[in-house]
Design a protein around this motif. Structure first.
Motif, mmCIF file in Angstrom:
data_model
loop_
_atom_site.group_PDB
_atom_site.id
_atom_site.type_symbol
_atom_site.label_atom_id
_atom_site.label_comp_id
_atom_site.label_asym_id
_atom_site.label_seq_id
_atom_site.Cartn_x
_atom_site.Cartn_y
_atom_site.Cartn_z
ATOM 1 N N ALA A 204 -18.757 -33.472 67.988
ATOM 2 C CA ALA A 204 -17.447 -32.981 68.408
ATOM 3 C C ALA A 204 -16.801 -34.053 69.276
ATOM 4 N N SER A 205 -15.567 -34.396 68.975
ATOM 5 C CA SER A 205 -14.887 -35.433 69.753
ATOM 6 C C SER A 205 -13.463 -34.995 70.086
ATOM 7 N N TYR A 206 -12.993 -35.428 71.252
ATOM 8 C CA TYR A 206 -11.648 -35.107 71.696
ATOM 9 C C TYR A 206 -10.969 -36.372 72.198
ATOM 10 N N GLY A 218 -11.286 -40.230 76.302
ATOM 11 C CA GLY A 218 -11.862 -39.425 75.247
ATOM 12 C C GLY A 218 -13.201 -38.839 75.655
ATOM 13 N N LEU A 219 -13.595 -37.780 74.940
ATOM 14 C CA LEU A 219 -14.876 -37.128 75.159
ATOM 15 C C LEU A 219 -15.593 -36.992 73.822
ATOM 16 N N VAL A 220 -16.924 -37.060 73.842
ATOM 17 C CA VAL A 220 -17.712 -36.893 72.626
ATOM 18 C C VAL A 220 -19.024 -36.198 72.968
ATOM 19 N N ALA A 253 -18.100 -39.960 77.846
ATOM 20 C CA ALA A 253 -16.674 -40.056 78.118
ATOM 21 C C ALA A 253 -16.291 -41.528 78.161
ATOM 22 N N ASN A 254 -15.062 -41.813 77.743
ATOM 23 C CA ASN A 254 -14.552 -43.184 77.811
ATOM 24 C C ASN A 254 -13.142 -43.175 78.385
ATOM 25 N N VAL A 265 -19.314 -43.968 79.702
ATOM 26 C CA VAL A 265 -20.493 -43.423 80.360
ATOM 27 C C VAL A 265 -21.048 -42.312 79.483
ATOM 28 N N ALA A 266 -22.375 -42.254 79.364
ATOM 29 C CA ALA A 266 -23.000 -41.250 78.499
ATOM 30 C C ALA A 266 -24.326 -40.801 79.087
ATOM 31 N N TYR A 267 -24.717 -39.590 78.715
ATOM 32 C CA TYR A 267 -26.014 -39.042 79.090
ATOM 33 C C TYR A 267 -26.711 -38.558 77.829
ATOM 34 N N TYR A 268 -28.025 -38.896 77.702
ATOM 35 C CA TYR A 268 -28.810 -38.509 76.536
ATOM 36 C C TYR A 268 -30.078 -37.794 76.974
#
Length: 301
Positions: A204-206, A218-220, A253-254, A265-268
């Motif tokens: 899902a991306s915005y 943006g968000l993913v 998020a970017n 920045v991302a979290y996994y």
């Protein structure tokens, strides 16, 4: 890891139908003071037309199945035909990395004395094809790739072939210009392999940060559940556990800080699917579950 990657691109026109592209890449390790770095020629390819076909040949970057199968350099030739419905096919070799050839997975076997050991597979010859099209707001695609593999010398695999075949089916729906929802099914097949051969990825991306538009963002979010035979060199920055199969999620998020400066920045949160099942696999992994943050800032000029 903390690193700095710099790239210099060179391109030019050969004639009216053909152009060339090259790229030199430098990588520096910023966690020590001993000057650990390397510089290499990472791209060298040409693009042109032959009749109604678009052709690309050389060492280029290839992303298969949105990167859920492969996202890495590729040495080969690719042809494409069509616009609204597009067929792309290519043949070549998975490009070697600094650690050697692209590794697909760990598989269990016996050594010459009958002892259980773990063996690694490395990609060799590759053929791929993708068919994509659009129906209204729905983008559809099917993909096929066949990977020839070599095993290391630790184990004898009389029950396994050296080929892996991966099929993918993709659907992405654009609700509007900002929100997109996608799903992908993957199936990897190797004769003699009885493990998890299926996988799926939901995305899902915005919106999305644009380098030329300051303040854009943006968000993913992604969820992965992929068997060991469904990917070769995954695009994710998450831990894929030495290609033993993995599942979990990632959110990111970017944001465009200034013109041509984009932060990400991302979290996994992921875990291995097979580390506890394959004899000896745990010896190659430092953990079976992983949580990680990833940040980067990209400057383009």
């Amino acid at each position: 890891a903390t690193a700095l990657r710099s790239r210099i691109w060179v391109n030019g026109q050969i004639n009216d139908d053909w152009k060339y592209t090259g790229m030199i890449e430098n990588n520096q390790n910023l966690k020590d003071n001993v000057g650990n770095e390397d510089t290499s020629f990472q791209r060298a390819y040409v693009n042109g037309k032959l009749g109604g076909l678009a052709v690309q040949a050389g060492r280029y970057h290839k992303k298969l199945a949105e990167g859920n199968v492969y996202d890495q350099r590729f040495d080969g030739v690719e042809v494409a035909y069509g616009k609204d419905v597009k067929l792309v096919a290519g043949y070549g070799k998975a490009a070697a990395s600094s650690a050697g050839h692209i590794m697909n997975s760990y598989v269990s076997g016996k050594d010459k004395d009958g002892k259980d050991v773990i063996s690694k597979e490395y990609a060799d010859d590759v053929f791929y094809a993708d068919l994509t099209g659009k129906v209204g707001k729905l983008n559809l695609g099917v993909g096929y790739s066949k990977w020839g593999f070599e095993h290391d010398t630790e184990a004898v695999h009389a029950d396994l072939t050296d080929d892996i075949t991966i099929w993918t089916a993709t659907a992405n729906y654009a609700f509007d210009k900002n929100f997109n929802l996608g799903a992908m099914y993957l199936n990897g097949d190797t004769d003699g392999y009885d493990g998890d051969k299926d996988g799926y990825v939901v995305t899902a991306s915005y919106k999305g940060a644009k380098a030329a538009k300051v303040g854009s963002w943006g968000l993913v979010a992604k969820y992965y559940d992929q068997g060991a035979q469904t990917y070769v060199a995954h695009t994710t920055d998450a831990n894929t556990f030495g290609m033993t199969g993995f599942k979990g999620f990632g959110v990111g998020a970017n944001y465009t800080l200034a013109k041509n400066i984009v932060a990400n920045v991302a979290y996994y949160n992921t875990e291995s699917k097979l580390a506890k099942e394959i004899p000896g696999a745990a010896d190659y992994l430092d953990r079976s579950k992983d949580h990680r943050f990833w940040t980067d800032v990209t400057f383009t000029f």
